[in-house]
Design a protein around this motif. Structure first.
Motif, PDB file in Angstrom:
ATOM      1  N   ALA A  42       0.817  -1.219   0.000  1.00  0.00           N
ATOM      2  CA  ALA A  42       0.000   0.000   0.000  1.00  0.00           C
ATOM      3  C   ALA A  42       0.849   1.266   0.000  1.00  0.00           C
ATOM      4  O   ALA A  42       0.541   2.222  -0.724  1.00  0.00           O
ATOM      5  CB  ALA A  42      -0.931  -0.006   1.206  1.00  0.00           C
ATOM      6  N   THR A  43       1.914   1.290   0.791  1.00  0.00           N
ATOM      7  CA  THR A  43       2.669   2.537   0.959  1.00  0.00           C
ATOM      8  C   THR A  43       3.814   2.680  -0.040  1.00  0.00           C
ATOM      9  O   THR A  43       4.083   3.777  -0.519  1.00  0.00           O
ATOM     10  CB  THR A  43       3.239   2.637   2.382  1.00  0.00           C
TER      11      THR A  43
ATOM     12  N   TRP B 146       4.317   0.701  -3.040  1.00  0.00           N
ATOM     13  CA  TRP B 146       3.926   0.531  -4.439  1.00  0.00           C
ATOM     14  C   TRP B 146       2.608   1.213  -4.779  1.00  0.00           C
ATOM     15  O   TRP B 146       2.251   1.300  -5.945  1.00  0.00           O
ATOM     16  CB  TRP B 146       3.843  -0.960  -4.779  1.00  0.00           C
ATOM     17  N   ARG B 147       1.864   1.650  -3.760  1.00  0.00           N
ATOM     18  CA  ARG B 147       0.553   2.274  -3.958  1.00  0.00           C
ATOM     19  C   ARG B 147      -0.424   1.308  -4.620  1.00  0.00           C
ATOM     20  O   ARG B 147      -1.248   1.685  -5.452  1.00  0.00           O
ATOM     21  CB  ARG B 147       0.667   3.566  -4.787  1.00  0.00           C
ATOM     22  N   TRP B 148      -0.346   0.034  -4.240  1.00  0.00           N
ATOM     23  CA  TRP B 148      -1.262  -0.978  -4.746  1.00  0.00           C
ATOM     24  C   TRP B 148      -2.469  -1.082  -3.820  1.00  0.00           C
ATOM     25  O   TRP B 148      -2.313  -1.178  -2.596  1.00  0.00           O
ATOM     26  CB  TRP B 148      -0.586  -2.343  -4.806  1.00  0.00           C
TER      27      TRP B 148
ATOM     28  N   SER C 118      -7.858  -0.817  -0.835  1.00  0.00           N
ATOM     29  CA  SER C 118      -7.346   0.523  -0.556  1.00  0.00           C
ATOM     30  C   SER C 118      -5.824   0.519  -0.462  1.00  0.00           C
ATOM     31  O   SER C 118      -5.214  -0.483  -0.072  1.00  0.00           O
ATOM     32  CB  SER C 118      -7.932   1.041   0.764  1.00  0.00           C
ATOM     33  N   ALA C 119      -5.240   1.660  -0.829  1.00  0.00           N
ATOM     34  CA  ALA C 119      -3.816   1.881  -0.610  1.00  0.00           C
ATOM     35  C   ALA C 119      -3.577   2.827   0.563  1.00  0.00           C
ATOM     36  O   ALA C 119      -2.454   3.263   0.791  1.00  0.00           O
ATOM     37  CB  ALA C 119      -3.171   2.445  -1.883  1.00  0.00           C
ATOM     38  N   ASP C 120      -4.636   3.128   1.300  1.00  0.00           N
ATOM     39  CA  ASP C 120      -4.521   3.991   2.468  1.00  0.00           C
ATOM     40  C   ASP C 120      -3.901   3.204   3.623  1.00  0.00           C
ATOM     41  O   ASP C 120      -4.454   2.196   4.067  1.00  0.00           O
ATOM     42  CB  ASP C 120      -5.896   4.526   2.863  1.00  0.00           C
TER      43      ASP C 120
END
Length: 237
Positions: free
Chosen positions: A43-44, A46-48, A87-89
């Motif tokens: 998530a942080t 690669w923003r996947w 989510s990528a949050d």
């Protein structure tokens, strides 16, 4: 940039790994940081968009936690939350896994996220050797004991349809994880048992994470899958 993201990731780990959220068993305690870290890294860094899989249930953890008694991918699919919640949050991701520390990590494929092409492990290994010999640059590869998945750049269903229409034959064991799909990521447990791992880990270059186009790999994958024992037709996750 990677060092900054690493520090942010560590702060999130420290914040959410409180004694209240920690599991009671030693075995589970070993699983928390690996699954939580895996989800947070996706998530942080690669923003996947990721979400927790449904997981296993029962005293021996052999059946899927979903209501389907004949589930073909026990534990390794979305249920609650559904796929659209991916989510990528980082805060959302940490909240999910501190409450469900043994949940598998699922990537919601397509859109701005990577897509994937998967096939049986033996056929995939042959295809990767062929592509390496040709000097083709490959992206990350996810491996389970039965299947390998090659991550590719996002593609549309229309583009995929045109690509496959041009083929005389596409083996049933070749599967495409595009928009509206999902992929099990490390360090989850595969639905049939065994560990999900990176055969080739994501590696960022100057312009970020590089992914090949689907057309660049599909020819070799179709050929390798067609040559698998039994035509590669057995569906195995």
């Amino acid at each position: 940039m990677r060092e900054i993201l690493g520090r942010r990731l560590q702060r999130l780990r420290d914040r959410f790994k409180s004694p209240r959220a920690a599991p009671r068993s030693t075995a589970a305690a070993g699983a928390v940081p690996s699954l939580l870290d895996g989800a947070l890294t996706c998530a942080t860094l690669w923003r996947w968009p990721v979400l927790p899989g449904v997981g296993r249930a029962g005293a021996d953890s052999t059946r899927c936690a979903c209501p389907d008694p004949d589930c073909v991918v026990p534990g390794a699919h979305p249920f609650d939350p559904g796929l659209l919640a991916a989510s990528a949050d980082a805060r959302m991701v940490a909240w999910w896994w501190t409450r469900r520390p043994t949940a598998p990590v699922l990537l919601a494929t397509g859109g701005a996220a990577p897509c994937a092409v998967s096939l049986s492990a033996g056929a995939a290994a042959r295809a990767v050797l062929r592509l390496d010999a040709q000097g083709m640059r490959l992206g990350p590869i996810v491996a389970t004991p039965t299947r390998w998945s090659l991550l590719v750049a996002p593609y549309s269903l229309e583009r995929l349809g045109e690509l496959l229409y041009a083929k005389d034959h596409v083996p049933s064991s070749l599967r495409f994880h595009g928009e509206g799909g999902y992929l099990l990521l490390p360090p989850s447990t595969a639905s049939g048992g065994g560990q999900v791992r990176w055969e080739r880990e994501p590696a960022a270059g100057r312009d970020g994470l590089w992914l090949p186009e689907v057309e660049a790999v599909v020819d070799a994958l179709v050929e390798a899958s067609s040559g698998a024992p039994g035509g590669g037709s057995r569906l195995a996750y």
